[in-house]
Design a protein around this motif. Structure first.
Motif, PDB file in Angstrom:
ATOM      1  N   ARG A  24      25.081  93.844  54.097  1.00 49.11           N
ATOM      2  CA  ARG A  24      25.726  94.317  55.315  1.00 49.11           C
ATOM      3  C   ARG A  24      27.176  93.855  55.393  1.00 49.11           C
ATOM      4  O   ARG A  24      28.016  94.535  55.974  1.00 49.11           O
ATOM      5  N   MET A  25      27.452  92.729  54.781  1.00 52.05           N
ATOM      6  CA  MET A  25      28.834  92.245  54.753  1.00 52.05           C
ATOM      7  C   MET A  25      29.694  93.050  53.788  1.00 52.05           C
ATOM      8  O   MET A  25      30.871  93.316  54.063  1.00 52.05           O
ATOM      9  N   LEU A  26      29.122  93.451  52.656  1.00 52.75           N
ATOM     10  CA  LEU A  26      29.923  94.012  51.568  1.00 52.75           C
ATOM     11  C   LEU A  26      29.681  95.494  51.314  1.00 52.75           C
ATOM     12  O   LEU A  26      30.520  96.165  50.713  1.00 52.75           O
ATOM     13  N   GLY A  27      28.531  96.030  51.721  1.00 50.45           N
ATOM     14  CA  GLY A  27      28.247  97.443  51.498  1.00 50.45           C
ATOM     15  C   GLY A  27      28.053  97.788  50.040  1.00 50.45           C
ATOM     16  O   GLY A  27      28.120  98.956  49.658  1.00 50.45           O
ATOM     17  N   VAL A  65      31.141  83.250  50.804  1.00 48.56           N
ATOM     18  CA  VAL A  65      31.403  83.997  49.571  1.00 48.56           C
ATOM     19  C   VAL A  65      31.790  85.434  49.912  1.00 48.56           C
ATOM     20  O   VAL A  65      32.754  85.986  49.369  1.00 48.56           O
ATOM     21  N   CYS A  66      31.038  86.047  50.820  1.00 47.09           N
ATOM     22  CA  CYS A  66      31.328  87.429  51.224  1.00 47.09           C
ATOM     23  C   CYS A  66      32.690  87.529  51.908  1.00 47.09           C
ATOM     24  O   CYS A  66      33.423  88.501  51.710  1.00 47.09           O
ATOM     25  N   LEU A  67      33.004  86.529  52.722  1.00 51.89           N
ATOM     26  CA  LEU A  67      34.288  86.537  53.419  1.00 51.89           C
ATOM     27  C   LEU A  67      35.439  86.517  52.407  1.00 51.89           C
ATOM     28  O   LEU A  67      36.434  87.235  52.562  1.00 51.89           O
ATOM     29  N   ASN A  68      35.291  85.720  51.357  1.00 52.23           N
ATOM     30  CA  ASN A  68      36.313  85.678  50.315  1.00 52.23           C
ATOM     31  C   ASN A  68      36.449  87.025  49.621  1.00 52.23           C
ATOM     32  O   ASN A  68      37.562  87.476  49.308  1.00 52.23           O
ATOM     33  N   PRO A 121      38.010  91.145  58.035  1.00 50.88           N
ATOM     34  CA  PRO A 121      36.931  90.325  57.473  1.00 50.88           C
ATOM     35  C   PRO A 121      36.264  89.404  58.482  1.00 50.88           C
ATOM     36  O   PRO A 121      35.030  89.313  58.524  1.00 50.88           O
ATOM     37  N   ALA A 122      37.055  88.723  59.303  1.00 52.37           N
ATOM     38  CA  ALA A 122      36.460  87.796  60.280  1.00 52.37           C
ATOM     39  C   ALA A 122      35.647  88.548  61.323  1.00 52.37           C
ATOM     40  O   ALA A 122      34.591  88.072  61.763  1.00 52.37           O
ATOM     41  N   GLU A 123      36.113  89.720  61.738  1.00 47.86           N
ATOM     42  CA  GLU A 123      35.363  90.525  62.701  1.00 47.86           C
ATOM     43  C   GLU A 123      34.026  90.956  62.112  1.00 47.86           C
ATOM     44  O   GLU A 123      32.986  90.908  62.782  1.00 47.86           O
ATOM     45  N   ARG A 124      34.072  91.398  60.869  1.00 47.26           N
ATOM     46  CA  ARG A 124      32.843  91.870  60.234  1.00 47.26           C
ATOM     47  C   ARG A 124      31.834  90.735  60.108  1.00 47.26           C
ATOM     48  O   ARG A 124      30.639  90.920  60.372  1.00 47.26           O
ATOM     49  N   LEU A 125      32.310  89.569  59.702  1.00 48.17           N
ATOM     50  CA  LEU A 125      31.398  88.440  59.558  1.00 48.17           C
ATOM     51  C   LEU A 125      30.785  88.066  60.904  1.00 48.17           C
ATOM     52  O   LEU A 125      29.569  87.840  61.005  1.00 48.17           O
ATOM     53  N   ALA A 126      31.608  87.995  61.934  1.00 47.56           N
ATOM     54  CA  ALA A 126      31.104  87.614  63.260  1.00 47.56           C
ATOM     55  C   ALA A 126      30.069  88.618  63.761  1.00 47.56           C
ATOM     56  O   ALA A 126      29.020  88.238  64.292  1.00 47.56           O
ATOM     57  N   PHE A 127      30.348  89.909  63.591  1.00 44.32           N
ATOM     58  CA  PHE A 127      29.425  90.937  64.071  1.00 44.32           C
ATOM     59  C   PHE A 127      28.131  90.924  63.279  1.00 44.32           C
ATOM     60  O   PHE A 127      27.030  90.955  63.847  1.00 44.32           O
ATOM     61  N   VAL A 128      28.224  90.913  61.950  1.00 40.03           N
ATOM     62  CA  VAL A 128      27.021  90.976  61.117  1.00 40.03           C
ATOM     63  C   VAL A 128      26.130  89.769  61.364  1.00 40.03           C
ATOM     64  O   VAL A 128      24.919  89.909  61.591  1.00 40.03           O
ATOM     65  N   GLU A 139      27.746  78.350  65.099  1.00 39.63           N
ATOM     66  CA  GLU A 139      27.608  78.187  63.651  1.00 39.63           C
ATOM     67  C   GLU A 139      28.565  79.098  62.889  1.00 39.63           C
ATOM     68  O   GLU A 139      28.981  78.771  61.772  1.00 39.63           O
ATOM     69  N   ILE A 140      28.913  80.231  63.492  1.00 39.64           N
ATOM     70  CA  ILE A 140      29.803  81.179  62.812  1.00 39.64           C
ATOM     71  C   ILE A 140      31.241  80.707  62.872  1.00 39.64           C
ATOM     72  O   ILE A 140      32.011  80.865  61.910  1.00 39.64           O
ATOM     73  N   GLY A 141      31.643  80.106  63.995  1.00 38.15           N
ATOM     74  CA  GLY A 141      33.030  79.704  64.201  1.00 38.15           C
ATOM     75  C   GLY A 141      33.627  78.892  63.055  1.00 38.15           C
ATOM     76  O   GLY A 141      34.713  79.221  62.551  1.00 38.15           O
ATOM     77  N   PRO A 142      32.956  77.815  62.612  1.00 37.07           N
ATOM     78  CA  PRO A 142      33.532  77.013  61.523  1.00 37.07           C
ATOM     79  C   PRO A 142      33.734  77.794  60.226  1.00 37.07           C
ATOM     80  O   PRO A 142      34.614  77.447  59.432  1.00 37.07           O
ATOM     81  N   MET A 143      32.947  78.840  59.988  1.00 41.50           N
ATOM     82  CA  MET A 143      33.100  79.625  58.761  1.00 41.50           C
ATOM     83  C   MET A 143      34.454  80.333  58.717  1.00 41.50           C
ATOM     84  O   MET A 143      35.003  80.561  57.636  1.00 41.50           O
TER      85      MET A 143
END
Length: 293
Positions: A24-27, A65-68, A121-128, A139-143
């Motif tokens: 879901r992060m990377l498609g 890893v996905c965020l990178n 990227p940060a929006e996608r990570l937060a939403f997913v 828990e998501i914030g520090p990432m």
């Protein structure tokens, strides 16, 4: 059972969920697998004796890893034509393939993946993580080096974008086949009017780099533009036949029996709303094909 075997067993218990997060992060199925593999390598190198929540630890690793990957992907996009064509993973309701079940959810389709790809990227990570996997903002914030409040705002902004995803596509295989076969017949005959009648006015066609004559991916919008492109390709469709592509009806082009590309269709209310053309050999290997009765 020794400590190494126990660690392996605990990781395998989380593999399906981690793969679902990464997809879901990377498609991309292949990139999702790579992210999960990287998490396994890091787990083997790390001292996790004091980790109380291994599932959370692994989710954090995969997410980072996905965020990178997303940030690297965004930095490479210098032109708007650099279009991502998501892997169209869609199974039948009675599908029994655990590898596919690991990356599927009712809410995940090509339309959603395309919308997610427009997010930062940060929006996608937060939403997913929050909306799809119920990971707390704390828990998501520090990432992403944000406060919980700022992370909540990112997810909220992403959610507003995602609400624009079209309605669910038609699930009736008979209806899908009728539309796809009519599309194929109109393409072969160069019948522009018939093609346009089958297309939603706002239809989107995406093709990966390998599918087109240019080195860049292709993005076409609108029934007339997409219909014109299909008419021009009337000679190529001589080698094209309907088939089940990951459980839905689409088209495969296989001259001399060698798979060249697939066309994955999204059909809503009897009209084609999206066409995704995949020709990259690495991506084609992840496509499940079946002959139609």
């Amino acid at each position: 059972m020794d400590e190494r075997d126990l660690l392996t067993e605990r990781f395998e218990e989380q593999r399906s969920r981690l793969r679902a997060v990464a997809y879901r992060m990377l498609g991309s199925v292949s990139e999702a697998d790579d992210a999960v593999q990287e998490a396994w390598l890091r787990l083997n190198r790390a001292d996790t004796g004091d980790v109380e929540n291994l599932a959370g630890w692994l989710t954090t690793v995969v997410a980072r890893v996905c965020l990178n990957v997303l940030r690297s992907r965004a930095s490479r996009r210098e032109e708007p034509l650099d279009v991502l064509v998501p892997d169209p993973i869609v199974d039948l309701e009675d599908g029994s393939d655990p590898e596919h079940e690991a990356v599927l959810a009712d809410s995940v389709g090509l339309a959603l993946l395309v919308v997610l790809d427009t997010l930062a990227p940060a929006e996608r990570l937060a939403f997913v993580l929050h909306d799809m996997f119920a990971v707390p903002f704390e828990e998501i914030g520090p990432m992403i080096e944000r406060s919980p409040a700022a992370t909540r705002q990112l997810a909220s902004r992403a959610r507003r974008r995602v609400k624009g995803v079209p309605t669910a596509p038609d699930a009736d295989l008979i209806r899908q086949r009728q539309v796809v076969e009519a599309f194929l017949a109109a393409s072969r005959g160069g019948d522009f009017d018939a093609l346009v009648a089958l297309l939603d006015p706002d239809v989107v066609l995406r093709a990966d780099r390998t599918a087109g004559a240019t080195p860049a991916p292709i993005l076409l919008r609108g029934a007339h533009v997409v219909g014109k492109g299909a008419s021009v390709a009337s000679q190529r469709v001589r080698f094209t036949q309907p088939a089940l592509i990951n459980g839905v009806v689409g088209l495969v082009m296989a001259p001399r029996g060698r798979l060249y590309l697939v066309l994955a269709f999204t059909i809503t209310d009897g009209r084609v709303t999206e066409i995704d053309i995949i020709a990259d050999p690495d991506r084609l290997r992840h496509v499940d094909l079946a002959v139609l009765d």
